[in-house]
Design a protein around this motif. Structure first.
Motif, PDB file in Angstrom:
ATOM      1  N   THR A  95       0.834  -1.201   0.000  1.00 57.26           N
ATOM      2  CA  THR A  95       0.000   0.000   0.000  1.00 57.26           C
ATOM      3  C   THR A  95       0.869   1.251   0.000  1.00 57.26           C
ATOM      4  N   ASP A  96       0.318   2.333  -0.527  1.00 58.26           N
ATOM      5  CA  ASP A  96       1.005   3.632  -0.470  1.00 58.26           C
ATOM      6  C   ASP A  96       0.807   4.274   0.902  1.00 58.26           C
ATOM      7  N   GLY A  97      -0.223   3.847   1.614  1.00 53.68           N
ATOM      8  CA  GLY A  97      -0.483   4.357   2.963  1.00 53.68           C
ATOM      9  C   GLY A  97       0.145   3.433   3.987  1.00 53.68           C
ATOM     10  N   GLN A  98      -0.668   2.877   4.849  1.00 50.93           N
ATOM     11  CA  GLN A  98      -0.196   1.903   5.840  1.00 50.93           C
ATOM     12  C   GLN A  98      -1.291   0.882   6.103  1.00 50.93           C
ATOM     13  N   PHE A  99      -0.896  -0.364   6.272  1.00 52.97           N
ATOM     14  CA  PHE A  99      -1.819  -1.403   6.707  1.00 52.97           C
ATOM     15  C   PHE A  99      -1.766  -1.446   8.228  1.00 52.97           C
ATOM     16  N   LEU A 100      -2.928  -1.546   8.843  1.00 50.41           N
ATOM     17  CA  LEU A 100      -2.996  -1.773  10.275  1.00 50.41           C
ATOM     18  C   LEU A 100      -3.518  -3.202  10.445  1.00 50.41           C
ATOM     19  N   VAL A 101      -2.655  -4.105  10.901  1.00 48.31           N
ATOM     20  CA  VAL A 101      -3.014  -5.515  11.066  1.00 48.31           C
ATOM     21  C   VAL A 101      -3.259  -5.762  12.551  1.00 48.31           C
ATOM     22  N   ILE A 102      -4.467  -6.211  12.860  1.00 47.58           N
ATOM     23  CA  ILE A 102      -4.892  -6.378  14.253  1.00 47.58           C
ATOM     24  C   ILE A 102      -5.165  -7.845  14.530  1.00 47.58           C
TER      25      ILE A 102
END
Length: 196
Positions: A95-102
């Motif tokens: 991704t160009d942003g950020q992945f938030l993996v929970i």
């Protein structure tokens, strides 16, 4: 004699009429006072309710958070720009942003099976923006080996672990997740867990 009797009868009638009118007027004053007292107590209750809403507890990673008949525990939340695949035939998700993996565990405290779905969760950032879980096929393929929470039935007294993935912009520096008491009619209650 008849005149005196009429006079006494009229005087008694006037006294009775005045006392009846006086009791109604006094009753109105008491009613008004009661209404004022009731309005004051209602306003006090409303103020207490408003202040209790403002004092909503914010939970943190590791807390077991009860919401209705369900409970949740976030065991880990990690931000990354790439989710690496363990399978040589599946490309990593970027991704160009950020992945938030929970990493999350859902507990069913009800007496019957309850369904849990990723749509029951939202991430909110420091700028007031809300994010839905990612349903990108690339992300889902990478996470294939771990259970994602998509329409999972959980039996009573059982818990299931899974992963949620959110795609956030780079400028989201602090965020929390909102967890729900259920889908449809079972929903409506929410709690917030601070992630960063």
């Amino acid at each position: 004699m008849k005149k005196i009797g009429k006079f006494i009868f009229m005087a008694l009638g006037i006294i009775i009429a005045l006392s009846v009118i006086g009791s109604f007027m006094g009753g109105e004053e008491e009613t008004s006072d009661a209404k004022v007292k009731e309005a004051d107590s209602t306003q006090t209750k409303d103020n207490k309710t408003d202040s209790s809403k403002k004092e909503t507890k914010v939970y943190k990673i590791g807390d077991k958070v009860k919401v209705g008949k369900l409970a949740y525990k976030i065991t880990n939340a990690e931000s990354m720009t790439e989710i690496k695949s363990n399978n040589e035939f599946i490309e990593s998700a970027k991704t160009d942003g950020q992945f938030l993996v929970i990493d999350i565990e859902a507990f069913n405290n009800d007496k019957e099976a309850r369904m849990v779905d990723s749509s029951m969760f939202k991430v909110k950032d420091n700028q007031g923006r809300e994010f839905e879980p990612s349903n990108d096929s690339d992300v889902m393929m990478v996470l294939e080996e771990t259970m994602d929470l998509f329409l999972q039935d959980i039996n009573p007294g059982i818990s299931k672990k899974g992963k949620l993935v959110f795609e956030l912009p780079k400028d989201s520096s602090t965020y929390s997740i909102e967890v729900s008491s259920g889908l449809g009619w079972a929903g409506g209650e929410y709690e917030k867990i601070k992630l960063k």
